[in-house]
Write an enzyme that holds these catalytic residues in place. Structure first.
Site, short mmCIF file in Angstrom:
data_model
loop_
_atom_site.label_atom_id
_atom_site.label_comp_id
_atom_site.label_asym_id
_atom_site.label_seq_id
_atom_site.Cartn_x
_atom_site.Cartn_y
_atom_site.Cartn_z
N HIS A 37 -10.32 -54.31 -68.18
CA HIS A 37 -11.07 -55.51 -68.56
C HIS A 37 -10.69 -56.69 -67.66
CE1 HIS A 37 -11.00 -53.35 -72.58
NE2 HIS A 37 -12.30 -53.59 -72.43
N ASP A 152 -17.73 -46.22 -68.04
CA ASP A 152 -18.84 -45.93 -68.96
C ASP A 152 -20.12 -45.82 -68.13
OD1 ASP A 152 -17.60 -46.40 -71.86
OD2 ASP A 152 -16.76 -47.87 -70.49
#
Ligand code: PAF
Length: 285
Positions: A37, A152
């Site tokens: 992140h 992802d």
């Protein structure tokens, strides 16, 4: 760093920046932040004057029996990391703020086809929940760009397609996967692994690297590679959902002439469902 919980406060802040001509980046997250992140945030800071991070564990992307209730919520530690990383605004809405009418019978964003295969097949409705919440966040923040991790891969493809199909004026930026020294892709769900499982989980990346090498060496029997890969996963103690070789652009089955491929894997190990992928351009070889 400013922290806001309401859409009104979020719009007041971002509206003022927009009026001042400042470029705004959005990093949507579900919290429990890790190095991956923070790479998204660092890239966002490189590309925009203002960075907004949202933390929202989105109920509509979890199926019955999935880990919504137990999903790790670490808001204080997350906020400290974001402050340290130089984020301008943290948007931390409650479920009632995001879904004021509840999620029953509400309008959804569907990205057909792309959402139904691979993870979408195993987790029906998951990508509908992702597309919907990301579309809502785009409407709330109105960012110039939004950043998502390439780990992802299918999610990124769904979001790109939605953005294109709905003419949303947001540039979608994919950021390479951040890995542990062992090669394990960083993920909030790695926290479900025991130390022994975490060591074993590095096998996923090793397997993907090996399959990529076989493809580069000219192997084109995709079905045989997939079957062999799933067999190896089971031997290593994983319960695979799938191991698939796909065309990178649309996640369709590739034919032998396709040069931009992606090898994707989803497998359970203990309490964790892990995903990973590797992209390769055979045209460059
Ligand atoms: O990747 C995630 O963390 C989530 O799926 C996202 C994009 C924040 C939507 O809830």
């Amino acid at each position: 760093m400013q922290t806001v919980e309401t859409i009104a406060a979020l719009r007041a802040a971002t509206g003022a920046w927009r009026q001042g001509g400042e470029r705004i980046a959005l990093v949507p997250t579900m919290g429990n932040l890790h190095e991956g992140h923070l790479h998204l945030v660092a890239e966002a800071k490189r590309q925009a004057r203002r960075v907004v991070v949202s933390i929202f564990v989105n109920p509509t992307q979890f199926g019955a029996g999935e880990d919504f209730a137990n999903y790790p919520r670490t808001e204080e530690a997350d906020a400290a990391k974001l402050r340290e990383a130089g984020v301008d605004l943290l948007f931390l809405p409650r479920v009632e703020e995001m879904y004021p009418g509840g999620s029953q019978g509400m309008s959804f964003v569907e990205v057909p086809g792309l959402s139904d295969r691979l993870c979408g097949k195993v987790r029906p409705g998951h990508f509908r929940g992702v597309a919907t919440v990301v579309c809502k966040l785009f409407n709330m923040v109105q960012p110039d760009l939004a950043l998502f991790g390439e780990k992802d891969f299918q999610q990124l493809a769904v979001i790109r397609r939605m953005t294109r199909d709905l003419n949303l004026p947001v540039e979608i930026v994919g950021v390479p996967t951040v890995r542990e020294p062992s090669g394990l892709a960083m993920s909030s769900r790695n926290g479900y692994l025991s130390p022994e499982e975490k060591t074993r989980a590095a096998f996923l990346h090793q397997l993907l690297l090996r399959i990529a090498d076989q493809l580069r060496a000219g192997q084109r029997d995709y079905a045989a590679l997939e079957t062999q890969g799933e067999h190896e996963l089971r031997e290593a103690g994983f319960a695979p959902d799938y191991l698939a070789i796909r065309r990178a652009s649309d996640l369709e089955m590739p034919d032998t002439g396709d040069v931009e491929l992606v090898v994707l894997v989803a497998a359970r190990l203990g309490k964790a469902r892990l995903i990973d992928n590797i992209s390769l351009g055979l045209g460059l070889v």
